[in-house]
Design a protein around this motif. Sequence first.
Motif, PDB file in Angstrom:
ATOM      1  N   TYR A 204       0.833  -1.214   0.000  1.00 50.30           N
ATOM      2  CA  TYR A 204       0.000   0.000   0.000  1.00 50.30           C
ATOM      3  C   TYR A 204       0.856   1.247   0.000  1.00 50.30           C
TER       4      TYR A 204
ATOM      5  N   THR B 146       2.410   1.934  -3.446  1.00 50.61           N
ATOM      6  CA  THR B 146       1.562   2.150  -4.626  1.00 50.61           C
ATOM      7  C   THR B 146       0.496   3.218  -4.451  1.00 50.61           C
ATOM      8  N   ARG B 147       0.229   3.681  -3.244  1.00 48.55           N
ATOM      9  CA  ARG B 147      -0.922   4.556  -3.020  1.00 48.55           C
ATOM     10  C   ARG B 147      -0.844   5.871  -3.786  1.00 48.55           C
TER      11      ARG B 147
ATOM     12  N   ASP C 172      -0.612   6.952  -9.445  1.00 48.02           N
ATOM     13  CA  ASP C 172      -1.886   6.955 -10.166  1.00 48.02           C
ATOM     14  C   ASP C 172      -1.809   6.196 -11.487  1.00 48.02           C
TER      15      ASP C 172
ATOM     16  N   THR D 253      -2.426   2.646 -10.260  1.00 52.28           N
ATOM     17  CA  THR D 253      -3.642   2.375  -9.489  1.00 52.28           C
ATOM     18  C   THR D 253      -4.904   2.890 -10.156  1.00 52.28           C
ATOM     19  N   HIS D 254      -4.768   3.583 -11.292  1.00 45.63           N
ATOM     20  CA  HIS D 254      -5.922   4.146 -11.998  1.00 45.63           C
ATOM     21  C   HIS D 254      -6.706   5.105 -11.102  1.00 45.63           C
TER      22      HIS D 254
ATOM     23  N   ASP E 149      -7.081   4.933  -7.851  1.00 41.00           N
ATOM     24  CA  ASP E 149      -7.589   4.316  -6.627  1.00 41.00           C
ATOM     25  C   ASP E 149      -6.408   3.932  -5.748  1.00 41.00           C
TER      26      ASP E 149
ATOM     27  N   TYR F 250      -6.211   2.417  -3.067  1.00 40.50           N
ATOM     28  CA  TYR F 250      -6.364   1.121  -2.400  1.00 40.50           C
ATOM     29  C   TYR F 250      -6.371  -0.040  -3.398  1.00 40.50           C
ATOM     30  N   TYR F 251      -6.094   0.239  -4.653  1.00 42.59           N
ATOM     31  CA  TYR F 251      -6.167  -0.767  -5.706  1.00 42.59           C
ATOM     32  C   TYR F 251      -5.283  -1.970  -5.394  1.00 42.59           C
ATOM     33  N   PHE F 252      -3.998  -1.739  -5.135  1.00 41.29           N
ATOM     34  CA  PHE F 252      -3.065  -2.833  -4.887  1.00 41.29           C
ATOM     35  C   PHE F 252      -3.262  -3.437  -3.502  1.00 41.29           C
TER      36      PHE F 252
ATOM     37  N   ARG G 273      -6.155  -5.896  -3.836  1.00 38.06           N
ATOM     38  CA  ARG G 273      -5.782  -7.084  -4.602  1.00 38.06           C
ATOM     39  C   ARG G 273      -4.777  -7.942  -3.832  1.00 38.06           C
TER      40      ARG G 273
END
Length: 396
Positions: free
Chosen positions: A49, A52-53, A56, A59-60, A62, A64-66, A69
Amino acid sequence: MAGFSVQRYAPERSTWGRLTARDSVVRRLDWPLLGSAIALSFIGSLLVYSATRGRDSLTHGDPYYFLFRHALNTGIGFALMVGTIWLGHRTLRGAVPIMYGLSVVLVMAVLTPLGTTVNGAHAWILLPGGFSLQPSEFTKITIILGMAMLLATRVDAGDQPHPDHRTVAKALGLAALPMAVVMGMPDLGSVMVMAVIVLGVLLASGASNRWVFGLLGAGATGAVAIWQLGLLDDYQIARFAAFANPALDPAGVGYNTNQARIAIGSGGLSGTGLFQGTQTTGQFVPEQQTDFVFTVAGEELGFLGAGLILVLLGVVLWRACRIARETTELYGTIVAAGIIAWFAFQAFENIGMTLGIMPVAGLPLPFVSYGGSSMFAVWVAIGLLQSIRVQRPITA
């Protein structure tokens, strides 16, 4: 096998619910092993987190994307572990030929139009929904199970004290086929792990040391031949060159390692604080959620936090060694030894490349790095270890 002082065995199939209350599955689990693996996955979620947070482009939008997942991958992996314990390693022994054949088909499928390239390695199969599968991760498991089945069958039956030369040759042939396909991808890192697994399995099986020394010599000769014949891709040659001389191309092929060392060195004793690392928030380290996730720990959690990861990995290996030592069937010992060799080398290579003491090989840190295939495989391995412990012979 001669020397057993055993009067009854734990059940071989569908272990769940078949043990007495005194010998229940839950009570017989190796809780330090399970707890350490869970703790590593939890720490990995925080590090992924953090890495990657703010990215963009990945994570497109988001943050919390990674994280989501990674948590989902861990949950699926945990379910696979439970299923592996429920089935039992002895039941899976009968399905090894099918599992091995499927794994070979999958790694070969990577070389077809179904395969896709990531970071120079054509090692993934693209699935619907944006997911991908790396078959070589599961091949590690089938190599361990397949070699263990061949090497242990006659020994566990009491027909011979150790595997004969013909059996060893068959086991090596079983491992050589998928390794050759993975090498052709090329995925040198996975091949290195598989080679270490093969050595670990042979050592645990009691095979003649001539095989071990012969493989070491053949491996060294093969490495020189591959280098001299130019069978490595340019990016792989560049990685080895950068490892030998980190100052060779600091803005190019040596960039990852140099930035990784800067990130780890800036953490000091206690780190800059979770989510506060300047190298991490500044996105200076590429692939930080996967191959270089240890740099997040080094920078934001410092020596103490990074040391905790090493301690937890050490507990996993210690408990696995204990399981290998306590089982009285060679099959279980070999499976546990193969997993130990896998985890130990892959962790050493991953952490070593972030410190500049090992070449960059694109291997994830077990339980910590982001990646579904890797997470599923390591949790299945934990399930195998727990099954060996749960179904170990019980003395009266």
